[in-house]
Design a protein around this motif. Structure first.
Motif, PDB file in Angstrom:
ATOM      1  N   VAL A 101      -6.706 -11.573 -15.453  1.00  0.00           N
ATOM      2  CA  VAL A 101      -8.141 -11.594 -15.160  1.00  0.00           C
ATOM      3  C   VAL A 101      -8.539 -10.413 -14.292  1.00  0.00           C
ATOM      4  O   VAL A 101      -9.519  -9.700 -14.581  1.00  0.00           O
ATOM      5  N   PHE A 102      -7.792 -10.164 -13.212  1.00  0.00           N
ATOM      6  CA  PHE A 102      -8.182  -9.129 -12.257  1.00  0.00           C
ATOM      7  C   PHE A 102      -7.504  -7.786 -12.508  1.00  0.00           C
ATOM      8  O   PHE A 102      -7.886  -6.779 -11.894  1.00  0.00           O
ATOM      9  N   GLY A 103      -6.472  -7.766 -13.357  1.00  0.00           N
ATOM     10  CA  GLY A 103      -5.674  -6.554 -13.495  1.00  0.00           C
ATOM     11  C   GLY A 103      -6.419  -5.358 -14.028  1.00  0.00           C
ATOM     12  O   GLY A 103      -5.995  -4.225 -13.824  1.00  0.00           O
ATOM     13  N   ARG A 104      -7.550  -5.574 -14.708  1.00  0.00           N
ATOM     14  CA  ARG A 104      -8.272  -4.448 -15.304  1.00  0.00           C
ATOM     15  C   ARG A 104      -9.041  -3.615 -14.289  1.00  0.00           C
ATOM     16  O   ARG A 104      -9.540  -2.554 -14.615  1.00  0.00           O
ATOM     17  N   MET A 105      -9.153  -4.092 -13.048  1.00  0.00           N
ATOM     18  CA  MET A 105      -9.842  -3.316 -12.007  1.00  0.00           C
ATOM     19  C   MET A 105      -8.813  -2.750 -11.024  1.00  0.00           C
ATOM     20  O   MET A 105      -7.692  -3.253 -10.922  1.00  0.00           O
ATOM     21  N   ARG A 106      -9.190  -1.693 -10.317  1.00  0.00           N
ATOM     22  CA  ARG A 106      -8.290  -1.144  -9.307  1.00  0.00           C
ATOM     23  C   ARG A 106      -8.037  -2.193  -8.225  1.00  0.00           C
ATOM     24  O   ARG A 106      -8.946  -2.787  -7.685  1.00  0.00           O
ATOM     25  N   GLY A 107      -6.781  -2.377  -7.895  1.00  0.00           N
ATOM     26  CA  GLY A 107      -6.406  -3.390  -6.916  1.00  0.00           C
ATOM     27  C   GLY A 107      -6.452  -4.798  -7.461  1.00  0.00           C
ATOM     28  O   GLY A 107      -6.236  -5.760  -6.704  1.00  0.00           O
ATOM     29  N   GLY A 108      -6.702  -4.942  -8.750  1.00  0.00           N
ATOM     30  CA  GLY A 108      -6.871  -6.265  -9.326  1.00  0.00           C
ATOM     31  C   GLY A 108      -5.628  -7.129  -9.250  1.00  0.00           C
ATOM     32  O   GLY A 108      -5.703  -8.327  -8.961  1.00  0.00           O
ATOM     33  N   LEU A 109      -4.459  -6.528  -9.520  1.00  0.00           N
ATOM     34  CA  LEU A 109      -3.226  -7.308  -9.439  1.00  0.00           C
ATOM     35  C   LEU A 109      -2.986  -7.809  -8.015  1.00  0.00           C
ATOM     36  O   LEU A 109      -2.562  -8.952  -7.808  1.00  0.00           O
ATOM     37  N   ALA A 110      -3.260  -6.966  -7.022  1.00  0.00           N
ATOM     38  CA  ALA A 110      -3.081  -7.389  -5.639  1.00  0.00           C
ATOM     39  C   ALA A 110      -4.079  -8.497  -5.280  1.00  0.00           C
ATOM     40  O   ALA A 110      -3.742  -9.445  -4.560  1.00  0.00           O
ATOM     41  N   LEU A 111      -5.313  -8.396  -5.769  1.00  0.00           N
ATOM     42  CA  LEU A 111      -6.290  -9.461  -5.524  1.00  0.00           C
ATOM     43  C   LEU A 111      -5.845 -10.774  -6.160  1.00  0.00           C
ATOM     44  O   LEU A 111      -6.013 -11.854  -5.576  1.00  0.00           O
ATOM     45  N   SER A 112      -5.268 -10.686  -7.350  1.00  0.00           N
ATOM     46  CA  SER A 112      -4.785 -11.903  -7.995  1.00  0.00           C
ATOM     47  C   SER A 112      -3.639 -12.518  -7.202  1.00  0.00           C
ATOM     48  O   SER A 112      -3.514 -13.751  -7.117  1.00  0.00           O
ATOM     49  N   ALA A 216      -9.559 -13.957   3.126  1.00  0.00           N
ATOM     50  CA  ALA A 216     -10.635 -12.991   2.929  1.00  0.00           C
ATOM     51  C   ALA A 216     -10.256 -11.627   3.508  1.00  0.00           C
ATOM     52  O   ALA A 216     -10.573 -10.579   2.916  1.00  0.00           O
ATOM     53  N   PHE A 217      -9.580 -11.616   4.654  1.00  0.00           N
ATOM     54  CA  PHE A 217      -9.130 -10.351   5.235  1.00  0.00           C
ATOM     55  C   PHE A 217      -8.144  -9.644   4.300  1.00  0.00           C
ATOM     56  O   PHE A 217      -8.216  -8.425   4.107  1.00  0.00           O
ATOM     57  N   TYR A 218      -7.202 -10.412   3.744  1.00  0.00           N
ATOM     58  CA  TYR A 218      -6.234  -9.802   2.836  1.00  0.00           C
ATOM     59  C   TYR A 218      -6.943  -9.185   1.629  1.00  0.00           C
ATOM     60  O   TYR A 218      -6.637  -8.053   1.223  1.00  0.00           O
ATOM     61  N   ALA A 219      -7.871  -9.942   1.046  1.00  0.00           N
ATOM     62  CA  ALA A 219      -8.597  -9.433  -0.115  1.00  0.00           C
ATOM     63  C   ALA A 219      -9.428  -8.209   0.278  1.00  0.00           C
ATOM     64  O   ALA A 219      -9.507  -7.222  -0.475  1.00  0.00           O
ATOM     65  N   GLY A 220     -10.056  -8.245   1.449  1.00  0.00           N
ATOM     66  CA  GLY A 220     -10.838  -7.110   1.912  1.00  0.00           C
ATOM     67  C   GLY A 220      -9.989  -5.865   2.103  1.00  0.00           C
ATOM     68  O   GLY A 220     -10.425  -4.738   1.777  1.00  0.00           O
ATOM     69  N   TYR A 221      -8.759  -6.042   2.600  1.00  0.00           N
ATOM     70  CA  TYR A 221      -7.874  -4.880   2.778  1.00  0.00           C
ATOM     71  C   TYR A 221      -7.499  -4.277   1.423  1.00  0.00           C
ATOM     72  O   TYR A 221      -7.444  -3.051   1.267  1.00  0.00           O
TER      73      TYR A 221
END
Length: 551
Positions: A101-112, A216-221
């Motif tokens: 789902v998120f992998g197509r955007m930059r940082g998407g894998l980390a957000l997932s 939220a902090f992790y996702a923001g970073y």
């Protein structure tokens, strides 16, 4: 020549504490270090008159009280729930789908990874299983996509440690049990003979907002790194086959853990079940989800099959609809009865299928063995810590700790900072449960008598212990990931990757310190007026006689 027995006892208590720390750092078994050294120092204290040998007779009753404590019964049930989810492949399915789902955007894998880490933490409460699972599944994908190894490893370690405080956390269960006794003792010593309780539900509610702040902090970073250093977290190309039916796979992967989380935490909030009873709800729910997963794998096709995805999609939507109607008509008890009914039906379906029956009961057997191993490890440490607490307290250790904390400049603030600093430094070398069972029982009563709110104190200590899991050189999350990471990723890279997230932890701790309402507001809303801290501290704190009477 005469000598001061109380002074000798306090010196021996300090020696016991230092000897335990020194032996633990050699790698010797924790439970035997705590219990063995405590008994040896107890006999030495008997010889000089600083310890009463009759107190050893209280240990068997104390051990039995721990084993039969209804609050601690929740621990093996929550551990079992997490292990079943991990071994049945539900966690793997969730991680793979969110990565698409998120992998197509930059940082998407980390957000997932952050999102799945939070969901798995809430659904399992087992840090080691979460970190290992994400390390095995996400780290290779992130490396293939060209991620910076430091960002990839740091994100996985940080997201996995959310299981320390995100309910249902086994750490919070033990913390609540320790703080309950410490809070009662502190309030009774200060003249309050109807002390408020500190329950597991209070700490679960108090930890909810701080854990979401950390997520939220992790996702923001991650988003910040995607903006300022896009080469460190590039997007992932997806094939047409992976895009096809992705929405249905998301629904099928998200609903099982979300239903389990709502069943566990919702039963507590709604007052339908106590935290211990909600643990049994979670264990039964995990058995149901594992049965559905294996039934789908056997009869609906392999993962990725469009027909399988479509059938699972409609099954879970229908299941949500039935839950909603049942809850509206019959409330919480009706939902629990429905869950029991669908569990029985799914088990009958599993038993009716020969090959599936063997796979399911093999998963169940392995989950039981892992649960027994983890639970035995934690409880035998607790038994050793009980012997340590008895000897340390009765030789004057409590008076020594109280005098030390009272002498800190700044009063309550200075004492809190000193205890937090000790916990943080010990986190470099000791496991969370070792710190929890050694430090908290001897410092919490004094801090509570100084007017500290017990729920706030428990959550702050929980976040500090979570930070210790990330702190090099001996952060246990770092070790978990090191064990499954490929050799191309070096240990210094893992250490450097954790440093930014340690900084985010410290920022979160600062927020909780400045605005304690982030911890205390939700328990007051859900459960009414909570403990609200100990009563106003008197001019002089009680003598050590009160603590001696506890035994």
């Amino acid at each position: 020549m005469a000598f001061d027995v109380s002074l000798v006892g306090q010196l021996m208590a300090a020696g016991l504490f230092l000897a335990i720390l020194a032996l633990l750092m050699t790698g010797y078994l924790v439970a035997f270090t705590l219990g063995g050294l405590a008994i040896l120092f107890g006999f030495a204290g008997m010889w000089v008159g600083a310890f009463d040998e009759r107190l050893f007779a209280a240990l068997p009753n104390r051990f039995w009280g721990i084993i039969t404590n209804p609050v601690l019964i929740a621990v093996p049930l929550f551990v079992f729930m997490g292990v079943v989810l991990e071994r049945s492949g539900i966690a793997e399915s969730l991680l793979t789908t969110m990565g698409q789902v998120f992998g197509r955007m930059r940082g998407g894998l980390a957000l997932s990874v952050v999102l799945v880490g939070a969901l798995l933490a809430a659904a399992t409460g087992v840090v080691g299983a979460t970190v290992v699972t994400m390390g095995l599944l996400s780290l290779p994908a992130m490396m293939r996509a060209g991620y910076d190894p430091k960002l990839a490893t740091g994100t996985i370690c940080a997201a996995g440690t959310l299981g320390q405080i995100l309910p249902p956390s086994t750490v919070l269960i033990f913390m609540a049990d320790i703080l309950q006794g410490a809070n009662s003792a502190a309030q009774l010593a200060m003249g309050n003979f109807a002390p408020d309780t500190v329950s597991v539900g209070d700490l679960f509610a108090g930890a909810m907002i701080p854990s979401l702040i950390l997520a939220a902090f992790y996702a923001g970073y991650v988003i910040f790194r995607a903006i300022v250093a896009p080469e460190s977290c590039p997007p992932v190309a997806m094939t047409d086959a992976e895009r096809r039916g992705l929405g249905r796979r998301v629904v099928s992967a998200l609903i099982p853990p979300l239903v389990l989380i709502m069943a566990v935490l919702g039963s507590i909030v709604a007052g339908v079940a106590t935290p211990t009873e909600s643990a049994s709800v979670g264990a039964l729910g995990a058995l149901f989800l594992a049965a559905v997963k294996l039934l789908a794998d056997t009869h609906l096709g392999a993962p990725g099959d469009p027909r399988r995805d479509l059938n699972l999609f409609w099954f879970w939507l229908g299941f949500l609809g039935v839950l909603a109607i049942t809850g509206w008509l019959f409330g919480g008890p009706g939902l629990l009865n429905l869950m029991l009914g669908v569990l029985v039906a799914s088990l009958l379906a599993v038993v009716a299928s020969g090959p599936l029956r063997r796979r399911y009961f093999d998963t169940l057997f392995r989950s039981c063995v892992s649960t027994m191993s983890i639970t035995s490890m934690v409880f035998i440490i607790l038994l050793g810590a009980t012997a340590f607490a008895l000897v340390f307290t009765q030789m004057g250790g409590t008076a020594m700790v109280r005098g030390f904390l009272e002498a800190m400049p700044g009063g309550q603030t200075g004492a809190l900072l000193m205890v937090f600093l000790i916990i943080f430094v010990l986190g470099f070398f000791l496991d969370t449960f070792e710190i929890l069972f050694i430090v908290v029982p001897i410092t919490a009563p004094v801090l509570l008598m100084m007017g500290v709110d017990p729920i706030w104190l428990g959550v702050m200590m929980g976040v500090l212990l979570q930070t210790s899991f990330l702190t090099p050189p001996f952060g246990f999350s770092l070790f978990y990931l090191r064990g499954v990471a490929p050799r191309t990723i070096t240990t210094p890279q893992i250490y450097r990757g954790a440093i930014p997230f340690i900084g985010l932890q410290i920022v979160a701790l600062s927020i909780l310190w400045i605005w304690p309402e982030t911890v205390t507001w939700l328990p007051e809303v859900i459960f009414g007026a909570g403990p609200g801290g100990a009563p106003e501290a008197p001019a002089e704190l009680p003598t050590d006689d009160f603590f001696d009477d506890d035994w």
